[in-house]
Write a protein that holds these residues in place. Structure first.
Motif, PDB file in Angstrom:
ATOM      1  N   THR A  79       0.842  -1.193   0.000  1.00  0.00           N
ATOM      2  CA  THR A  79       0.000   0.000   0.000  1.00  0.00           C
ATOM      3  C   THR A  79       0.876   1.240   0.000  1.00  0.00           C
ATOM      4  OG1 THR A  79      -1.701  -1.163   1.281  1.00  0.00           O
ATOM      5  CG2 THR A  79      -1.830   1.240   1.218  1.00  0.00           C
ATOM      6  N   GLU A  80       0.532   2.209  -0.833  1.00  0.00           N
ATOM      7  CA  GLU A  80       1.293   3.454  -0.859  1.00  0.00           C
ATOM      8  C   GLU A  80       1.103   4.219   0.443  1.00  0.00           C
ATOM      9  OE1 GLU A  80       1.492   7.629  -3.394  1.00  0.00           O
ATOM     10  OE2 GLU A  80       0.764   5.805  -4.387  1.00  0.00           O
ATOM     11  N   PRO A 117       9.991  10.684  -3.886  1.00  0.00           N
ATOM     12  CA  PRO A 117       9.912   9.248  -3.604  1.00  0.00           C
ATOM     13  C   PRO A 117       8.481   8.832  -3.306  1.00  0.00           C
ATOM     14  CG  PRO A 117      10.628  10.404  -1.658  1.00  0.00           C
ATOM     15  CD  PRO A 117      10.510  11.447  -2.742  1.00  0.00           C
ATOM     16  N   VAL A 118       8.146   7.608  -3.649  1.00  0.00           N
ATOM     17  CA  VAL A 118       6.871   7.016  -3.270  1.00  0.00           C
ATOM     18  C   VAL A 118       7.213   5.794  -2.416  1.00  0.00           C
ATOM     19  CG1 VAL A 118       4.692   5.999  -4.052  1.00  0.00           C
ATOM     20  CG2 VAL A 118       5.822   7.762  -5.433  1.00  0.00           C
ATOM     21  N   LEU A 119       6.724   5.775  -1.192  1.00  0.00           N
ATOM     22  CA  LEU A 119       7.032   4.687  -0.265  1.00  0.00           C
ATOM     23  C   LEU A 119       5.850   3.734  -0.149  1.00  0.00           C
ATOM     24  CD1 LEU A 119       8.761   6.744   2.593  1.00  0.00           C
ATOM     25  CD2 LEU A 119       9.817   5.673   0.587  1.00  0.00           C
ATOM     26  N   TYR A 120       6.167   2.452   0.051  1.00  0.00           N
ATOM     27  CA  TYR A 120       5.129   1.427   0.165  1.00  0.00           C
ATOM     28  C   TYR A 120       5.320   0.602   1.430  1.00  0.00           C
ATOM     29  CZ  TYR A 120       3.737   2.405  -4.640  1.00  0.00           C
ATOM     30  OH  TYR A 120       3.281   3.016  -5.783  1.00  0.00           O
ATOM     31  N   LYS A 121       4.212   0.230   2.042  1.00  0.00           N
ATOM     32  CA  LYS A 121       4.228  -0.580   3.253  1.00  0.00           C
ATOM     33  C   LYS A 121       3.412  -1.850   3.040  1.00  0.00           C
ATOM     34  CE  LYS A 121       0.242   1.914   5.218  1.00  0.00           C
ATOM     35  NZ  LYS A 121      -0.248   2.736   6.361  1.00  0.00           N
ATOM     36  N   ASP A 122       3.641  -2.832   3.942  1.00  0.00           N
ATOM     37  CA  ASP A 122       2.869  -4.062   3.842  1.00  0.00           C
ATOM     38  C   ASP A 122       1.656  -4.003   4.766  1.00  0.00           C
ATOM     39  OD1 ASP A 122       3.784  -4.482   6.436  1.00  0.00           O
ATOM     40  OD2 ASP A 122       5.202  -6.060   5.870  1.00  0.00           O
ATOM     41  N   ASP A 130       1.970  -2.599   8.289  1.00  0.00           N
ATOM     42  CA  ASP A 130       2.386  -1.201   8.403  1.00  0.00           C
ATOM     43  C   ASP A 130       3.907  -1.053   8.413  1.00  0.00           C
ATOM     44  OD1 ASP A 130       1.425   1.427   8.429  1.00  0.00           O
ATOM     45  OD2 ASP A 130       1.825   1.643  10.566  1.00  0.00           O
ATOM     46  N   LYS A 131       4.618  -2.005   7.827  1.00  0.00           N
ATOM     47  CA  LYS A 131       6.078  -1.957   7.767  1.00  0.00           C
ATOM     48  C   LYS A 131       6.520  -1.412   6.418  1.00  0.00           C
ATOM     49  CE  LYS A 131      10.243  -4.810   8.021  1.00  0.00           C
ATOM     50  NZ  LYS A 131      10.789  -6.180   8.172  1.00  0.00           N
ATOM     51  N   LEU A 132       7.456  -0.483   6.455  1.00  0.00           N
ATOM     52  CA  LEU A 132       8.000   0.082   5.227  1.00  0.00           C
ATOM     53  C   LEU A 132       8.766  -1.003   4.475  1.00  0.00           C
ATOM     54  CD1 LEU A 132       8.661   2.508   3.396  1.00  0.00           C
ATOM     55  CD2 LEU A 132      10.578   3.014   4.916  1.00  0.00           C
ATOM     56  N   ILE A 133       8.400  -1.231   3.222  1.00  0.00           N
ATOM     57  CA  ILE A 133       8.998  -2.318   2.448  1.00  0.00           C
ATOM     58  C   ILE A 133       9.940  -1.825   1.360  1.00  0.00           C
ATOM     59  CG2 ILE A 133       8.519  -4.294   0.939  1.00  0.00           C
ATOM     60  CD1 ILE A 133       7.757  -4.721   3.861  1.00  0.00           C
ATOM     61  N   LEU A 134       9.502  -0.860   0.570  1.00  0.00           N
ATOM     62  CA  LEU A 134      10.324  -0.383  -0.539  1.00  0.00           C
ATOM     63  C   LEU A 134       9.892   1.014  -0.973  1.00  0.00           C
ATOM     64  CD1 LEU A 134       8.448  -0.589  -3.352  1.00  0.00           C
ATOM     65  CD2 LEU A 134       8.857  -3.021  -2.997  1.00  0.00           C
ATOM     66  N   GLY A 135      10.686   1.592  -1.828  1.00  0.00           N
ATOM     67  CA  GLY A 135      10.366   2.896  -2.385  1.00  0.00           C
ATOM     68  C   GLY A 135      10.470   2.857  -3.894  1.00  0.00           C
ATOM     69  N   VAL A 136       9.750   3.730  -4.544  1.00  0.00           N
ATOM     70  CA  VAL A 136       9.780   3.855  -5.998  1.00  0.00           C
ATOM     71  C   VAL A 136      10.121   5.303  -6.336  1.00  0.00           C
ATOM     72  CG1 VAL A 136       8.441   3.723  -8.130  1.00  0.00           C
ATOM     73  CG2 VAL A 136       8.094   2.006  -6.334  1.00  0.00           C
ATOM     74  N   VAL A 137      11.039   5.475  -7.280  1.00  0.00           N
ATOM     75  CA  VAL A 137      11.461   6.821  -7.668  1.00  0.00           C
ATOM     76  C   VAL A 137      11.523   6.918  -9.190  1.00  0.00           C
ATOM     77  CG1 VAL A 137      13.220   8.606  -7.455  1.00  0.00           C
ATOM     78  CG2 VAL A 137      12.844   7.019  -5.572  1.00  0.00           C
ATOM     79  N   ALA A 138      10.920   7.956  -9.717  1.00  0.00           N
ATOM     80  CA  ALA A 138      10.977   8.247 -11.147  1.00  0.00           C
ATOM     81  C   ALA A 138      11.911   9.431 -11.359  1.00  0.00           C
ATOM     82  CB  ALA A 138       9.577   8.571 -11.669  1.00  0.00           C
ATOM     83  N   PRO A 139      12.470   9.597 -12.553  1.00  0.00           N
ATOM     84  CA  PRO A 139      13.302  10.772 -12.823  1.00  0.00           C
ATOM     85  C   PRO A 139      12.515  12.045 -12.509  1.00  0.00           C
ATOM     86  CG  PRO A 139      13.474   9.200 -14.616  1.00  0.00           C
ATOM     87  CD  PRO A 139      12.362   8.713 -13.733  1.00  0.00           C
TER      88      PRO A 139
END
Length: 259
Positions: free
Chosen positions: A37-38, A79-84, A87-96
């Motif tokens: 979830t974002e 950055p866009v952060l995602y959790k499971d 409610d634990k931070l899992i990964l991030g997504v970044v675009a140029p």
């Protein structure tokens, strides 16, 4: 990592500075995001301590190398952060970064540098006087600064970068615990009645002076955390705003210079 320092230092809470500009939607249907979830931008500060463990990906799921990631963030990428589900931070997504984000970063850096330069004008000037009450209910005044080196920290309860630097500041207190010529004061803008719950989870070994918003304003403090050293003559000898990795070493070097 350089990009994390950027995230920490460019706003009052130092994690929300880079998320004000929207960029294109990420591919929420990508397999590497399934079940995640974002995280809303307003909640980014909750995950400050976990950023060092996060792997960042491009929008197509490719792992971003540190150099490329640093470039993206230094230019203003959001950055866009995602959790499971836990409610634990899992990964991030970044675009140029978009052109709008680049312009926003340039303006933000210019503002930050201007504010920092203005703050540095206080070096060598007398520290503002104060007459306040500490967390234990004892009167504390600027008269207690005379003849001593006073290490000051401006902070507030919700400031994640403030909390992150507390352990190394506590080590600094331990280092000088037997030196009566060095004292540590933590001016918190948080009201006293809101601090007990904070101290149930966190330790801060400075002498805490709550309800210090007016004193922070008198000193021109607009960013948190801010660390300041007042010399034996009552003049400001050191002043730094923002989360700075290894800040305790910088403070220690100035203390040793003044002793």
């Amino acid at each position: 990592m350089k990009f994390k320092t950027i995230l920490y230092t460019l706003s009052l809470c130092f994690l929300l500075a880079l998320v004000s500009c929207k960029n294109g939607e990420t591919e929420k249907t990508a397999s590497f995001l399934e079940g995640l979830t974002e995280i809303p931008e307003a909640e980014f500060g909750k995950y400050a301590a976990e950023l060092d463990k996060v792997v960042f990906y491009s929008t197509d799921g490719a792992t971003l190398e540190e150099e490329e990631l640093n470039d993206y963030f230094s230019e203003g990428a959001r950055p866009v952060l995602y959790k499971d589900a836990n409610d634990k931070l899992i990964l991030g997504v970044v675009a140029p970064p978009t052109d709008e984000q680049k312009k926003s970063m340039e303006a933000m850096m210019a503002q930050f540098e201007a504010e920092e330069a203005k703050l540095q004008e206080a070096i060598g000037t007398p520290a503002k006087s104060f007459d306040l009450v500490d967390y234990e209910g004892n009167q504390v005044t600027s008269n207690e600064l005379k003849g001593k080196i006073t290490v000051v920290n401006f902070w507030f309860k919700e400031c994640k970068p403030c909390i992150q630097e507390m352990p190394e500041l506590n080590e600094l207190v331990e280092t000088y615990k037997d030196n009566a010529n060095v004292q540590f004061m933590g001016f918190s803008t948080t009201a006293k009645d809101r601090l007990p719950s904070f101290f149930e989870k966190h330790n801060f070994d400075y002498r805490i002076i709550p309800d210090s918003q007016s004193y922070a304003m008198q000193n021109g403090i607009t960013g948190y955390p801010t660390n300041m050293i007042i010399d034996q003559e009552g003049n400001i000898a050191f002043l730094k705003t923002g989360f700075i990795p290894g800040i305790a070493e910088n403070i220690k070097a100035e203390i040793e210079n003044l002793l």
